[in-house]
Design a protein around this motif. Structure first.
Motif, PDB file in Angstrom:
ATOM      1  N   UNK A  19       0.829  -1.119  -0.136  1.00 37.49           N
ATOM      2  CA  UNK A  19      -0.026   0.046  -0.035  1.00 37.49           C
ATOM      3  C   UNK A  19       0.924   1.344  -0.148  1.00 37.49           C
ATOM      4  N   UNK A  20       1.727   1.315   1.005  1.00 42.09           N
ATOM      5  CA  UNK A  20       2.721   2.326   1.033  1.00 42.09           C
ATOM      6  C   UNK A  20       3.372   2.757  -0.389  1.00 42.09           C
ATOM      7  N   UNK A  21       4.076   1.479  -0.850  1.00 41.34           N
ATOM      8  CA  UNK A  21       4.709   1.808  -1.956  1.00 41.34           C
ATOM      9  C   UNK A  21       3.816   2.339  -3.211  1.00 41.34           C
ATOM     10  N   UNK A  22       2.905   1.675  -3.333  1.00 40.09           N
ATOM     11  CA  UNK A  22       1.963   2.140  -4.286  1.00 40.09           C
ATOM     12  C   UNK A  22       1.323   3.631  -4.445  1.00 40.09           C
ATOM     13  N   UNK A  23       1.036   4.098  -2.984  1.00 39.67           N
ATOM     14  CA  UNK A  23       0.631   5.315  -3.084  1.00 39.67           C
ATOM     15  C   UNK A  23       1.534   6.205  -3.200  1.00 39.67           C
ATOM     16  N   UNK A  24       3.083   5.823  -2.778  1.00 38.33           N
ATOM     17  CA  UNK A  24       3.969   6.749  -2.637  1.00 38.33           C
ATOM     18  C   UNK A  24       4.220   7.046  -4.342  1.00 38.33           C
ATOM     19  N   UNK A  25       4.373   6.001  -5.004  1.00 41.57           N
ATOM     20  CA  UNK A  25       4.538   6.019  -6.508  1.00 41.57           C
ATOM     21  C   UNK A  25       3.543   6.816  -7.187  1.00 41.57           C
ATOM     22  N   UNK A  26       2.213   6.701  -6.900  1.00 38.63           N
ATOM     23  CA  UNK A  26       1.352   7.327  -7.617  1.00 38.63           C
ATOM     24  C   UNK A  26       1.253   8.836  -7.170  1.00 38.63           C
ATOM     25  N   UNK A  27       1.678   9.090  -5.895  1.00 35.38           N
ATOM     26  CA  UNK A  27       1.612  10.550  -5.505  1.00 35.38           C
ATOM     27  C   UNK A  27       2.995  11.350  -5.981  1.00 35.38           C
ATOM     28  N   UNK A  28       4.049  10.626  -6.295  1.00 34.97           N
ATOM     29  CA  UNK A  28       5.178  10.954  -6.591  1.00 34.97           C
ATOM     30  C   UNK A  28       5.853  11.344  -5.033  1.00 34.97           C
ATOM     31  N   UNK A  29       5.777  10.686  -4.213  1.00 38.60           N
ATOM     32  CA  UNK A  29       6.200  11.010  -2.669  1.00 38.60           C
ATOM     33  C   UNK A  29       7.749  10.057  -2.520  1.00 38.60           C
ATOM     34  N   UNK A  30       8.609  10.749  -2.362  1.00 39.49           N
ATOM     35  CA  UNK A  30      10.001  10.295  -2.311  1.00 39.49           C
ATOM     36  C   UNK A  30      10.009   9.289  -0.927  1.00 39.49           C
ATOM     37  N   UNK A  31       9.817   7.997  -1.098  1.00 39.78           N
ATOM     38  CA  UNK A  31       9.655   7.279   0.335  1.00 39.78           C
ATOM     39  C   UNK A  31      10.448   6.007   0.183  1.00 39.78           C
ATOM     40  N   UNK A  32      11.401   5.831   1.015  1.00 39.90           N
ATOM     41  CA  UNK A  32      12.047   4.355   1.173  1.00 39.90           C
ATOM     42  C   UNK A  32      11.163   3.380   1.888  1.00 39.90           C
ATOM     43  N   UNK A  33      10.615   2.439   1.337  1.00 41.69           N
ATOM     44  CA  UNK A  33       9.836   1.386   1.969  1.00 41.69           C
ATOM     45  C   UNK A  33      10.747   0.079   2.202  1.00 41.69           C
ATOM     46  N   UNK A  34      11.178  -0.211   3.218  1.00 39.80           N
ATOM     47  CA  UNK A  34      12.014  -1.419   3.477  1.00 39.80           C
ATOM     48  C   UNK A  34      11.493  -2.482   4.514  1.00 39.80           C
ATOM     49  N   UNK A  35      11.205  -3.549   4.139  1.00 48.24           N
ATOM     50  CA  UNK A  35      10.867  -4.499   4.819  1.00 48.24           C
ATOM     51  C   UNK A  35      11.896  -5.590   5.549  1.00 48.24           C
ATOM     52  N   UNK A  36      11.810  -5.795   6.776  1.00 49.99           N
ATOM     53  CA  UNK A  36      12.783  -6.868   7.348  1.00 49.99           C
ATOM     54  C   UNK A  36      12.139  -8.084   7.960  1.00 49.99           C
ATOM     55  N   UNK A  37      12.292  -9.221   7.282  1.00 48.52           N
ATOM     56  CA  UNK A  37      11.515 -10.302   7.883  1.00 48.52           C
ATOM     57  C   UNK A  37      12.437 -11.786   8.074  1.00 48.52           C
ATOM     58  N   UNK A  38      12.208 -12.439   9.187  1.00 48.28           N
ATOM     59  CA  UNK A  38      12.900 -13.475   9.489  1.00 48.28           C
ATOM     60  C   UNK A  38      12.893 -14.707   8.387  1.00 48.28           C
ATOM     61  N   UNK A  39      11.860 -14.885   7.784  1.00 43.85           N
ATOM     62  CA  UNK A  39      11.460 -15.926   7.005  1.00 43.85           C
ATOM     63  C   UNK A  39      11.557 -15.332   5.579  1.00 43.85           C
ATOM     64  N   UNK A  40      12.267 -16.523   4.687  1.00 48.23           N
ATOM     65  CA  UNK A  40      11.978 -16.354   3.134  1.00 48.23           C
ATOM     66  C   UNK A  40      10.631 -16.710   2.877  1.00 48.23           C
ATOM     67  N   UNK A  41       9.992 -17.297   3.808  1.00 50.38           N
ATOM     68  CA  UNK A  41       8.583 -17.573   3.293  1.00 50.38           C
ATOM     69  C   UNK A  41       7.356 -16.686   3.635  1.00 50.38           C
ATOM     70  N   UNK A  42       6.388 -16.407   2.856  1.00 48.17           N
ATOM     71  CA  UNK A  42       5.290 -15.777   3.321  1.00 48.17           C
ATOM     72  C   UNK A  42       4.105 -16.591   3.310  1.00 48.17           C
ATOM     73  N   UNK A  43       3.837 -16.862   4.421  1.00 47.31           N
ATOM     74  CA  UNK A  43       2.620 -18.202   4.590  1.00 47.31           C
ATOM     75  C   UNK A  43       1.375 -17.493   4.625  1.00 47.31           C
TER      76      UNK A  43
END
Ligand SMILES: Cc1cc2nc3c(=O)[nH]c(=O)nc-3n(C[C@H](O)[C@H](O)[C@H](O)COP(=O)(O)OP(=O)(O)OC[C@H]3O[C@@H](n4cnc5c(N)ncnc54)[C@H](O)[C@@H]3O)c2cc1C
Length: 382
Positions: A19-43
């Motif tokens: 959501x954050x990335x899509x809206x930032x791109x749509x509105x031209x907001x300079x936003x860095x969105x980074x996720x840190x997650x323990x597992x390579x799997x999204x369950x």
């Protein structure tokens, strides 16, 4: 450039990131969105029930979270968070990295506290992890008849409808295998099945459970589980196979953020899921739902992530509207049918108030539910 750091790559983290990335791109907001997650799997954990019942394979329950970089455009680092330093706006990981942020979205899920109740770690099966689901699948495949107890020591737990859905699915599972001599009992702290979802859903579950010959016992307090018995303050229930539902609590790495009123949950304020001590920190997990009067499941968390993400966007990009907490659709299995319930919410100052009702009862809902989960994961498969 503003930096949003998302911890956790489950439902909550993924919804916030995309959501954050899509809206930032749509509105031209300079936003860095980074996720840190323990597992390579999204369950997709609801599919663990299908694994236990033999209608999904282990590999059908997850997709690689790293693919979110290509599909949704935000950065994903697979690493375990070991320290959250709110005073210095820093997060440290097992891999030795340090991440700085302007806004922190905590979507680290919950921990399962199996040893909270006597006998709970030692006995029984569950499908609250993929490994657990595979073990339960084996136990069910070898089961030739007898007494099955689905036991919940405390609520709220992950997915309030799961014990009832599982009991109804189990009846169908054994019918399809031609096994008739199975007694199924749900022992649960709710006074009536599905009471948190309002009177329509209670009626639905009671009728379905009656048709499927599933017995319900209200659990007035845990005493112990032995190798062949669940003992509560008001009942002793024999079992040949036990299916257990884990108590939940805030994860260890966030334990300093626990509520003083109930240390299972996070200290959180609504309507937008902020941590009161640090205004730039948002907590979206089942540990932050009960204090705000919300339900502990994926669909409610999806809405919570949208509210938190829009709140962050509002602060970065003045005038961006903060989303209202939308109605949550609860879609589940019945006995040879399915149901869809709906809950509507209103912010009442310190908590959300909800009103729930039954929308539809149809076998098609089973298909909808299954397609939704599989489609969700397919979107992450390249
Ligand atoms: C059997 C079952 C049936 C269900 N049925 C339904 C249903 O029908 N409908 C429904 O709405 N919901 C259902 N749910 C609930 C739903 O699956 C959960 O509410 C949802 O998956 C929770 O998402 P989450 O992102 O909060 O947590 P999780 O999915 O647990 O994600 C947490 C993430 O944090 C990561 N993480 C944890 N610790 C660390 C750390 N230290 N460092 C970095 N990363 C970390 C994990 O790797 C994971 O990616 C069901 C759940 C189960 C188990």
């Amino acid at each position: 450039m503003a930096r949003v750091l998302i911890l956790g790559g489950g439902t909550a983290g993924l919804v916030a990131g995309r959501y954050l990335k899509a809206e930032a791109d749509r509105l031209g907001i300079d936003l860095d969105v980074t996720m840190v997650t323990a597992s390579e799997r999204h369950y997709m954990p609801p599919l663990f029930m299908e694994v236990a019942l033999g209608s999904a394979s282990a590999d059908e329950t997850w997709a690689p979270i790293k693919n979110a970089e290509k599909v949704y455009g935000f950065k994903v680092e697979v690493d375990r968070v070991t320290e959250i330093d709110l005073a210095n706006r820093q997060v440290k990981t097992e891999g030795g990295k340090t991440y700085d942020y302007d806004y922190l979205f905590l979507g680290l899920g919950v921990k399962y506290v199996w040893d909270k109740y006597k006998g709970m770690s030692e006995y029984g099966y569950h499908n609250y992890t993929l490994e657990g689901a595979l073990e339960l699948h084996k136990a069910l495949s070898e089961f030739k008849g007898g007494k099955i107890v689905i036991y919940t020591p405390e609520g709220p737990h992950r997915c309030g409808i799961y014990p009832y859905e599982m009991s109804l699915n189990l009846r169908m599972y054994f019918e399809h295998r031609g096994i008739e001599n199975v007694e199924i009992t749900v022992v649960h702290p709710d006074k009536r099945p599905g009471i948190g979802l309002g009177p329509d859903l209670v009626r639905f579950f009671e009728r379905e459970m009656e048709k499927a010959n599933v017995k319900f016992i209200h659990n007035e307090g845990h005493v112990e589980i032995t190798p062949d018995k669940v003992v509560t303050k008001n009942a002793e229930v024999d079992y040949d196979l036990l299916i257990k539902i884990p108590p939940i609590a805030i994860p260890d790495v966030m334990s300093f953020m626990a509520s003083e009123k109930d240390p299972r949950w996070a200290k959180v304020i609504g309507p937008d899921f902020r941590y009161p001590d640090y205004d730039e920190v948002y907590i979206v997990s089942e540990a932050s739902m009960p204090p705000l009067g919300l339900l502990t499941a994926g669909v409610p968390l999806h809405n919570a992530s949208i509210v938190a993400a829009t709140s962050i966007l509002h602060r970065i990009h003045g005038g961006y509207p903060v989303a209202e907490y939308a109605p949550t659709m609860c879609v589940g299995h019945g006995y040879n049918t399915g149901f869809s319930g709906n809950c509507e919410y209103e912010w009442a100052g310190s908590k959300y108030k909800r009103e729930c009702y039954l929308l539809v009862k149809s076998p098609l809902v089973r298909l909808m539910k299954d397609s939704f989960y599989r489609g969700w994961l397919d979107s992450l498969r390249l």
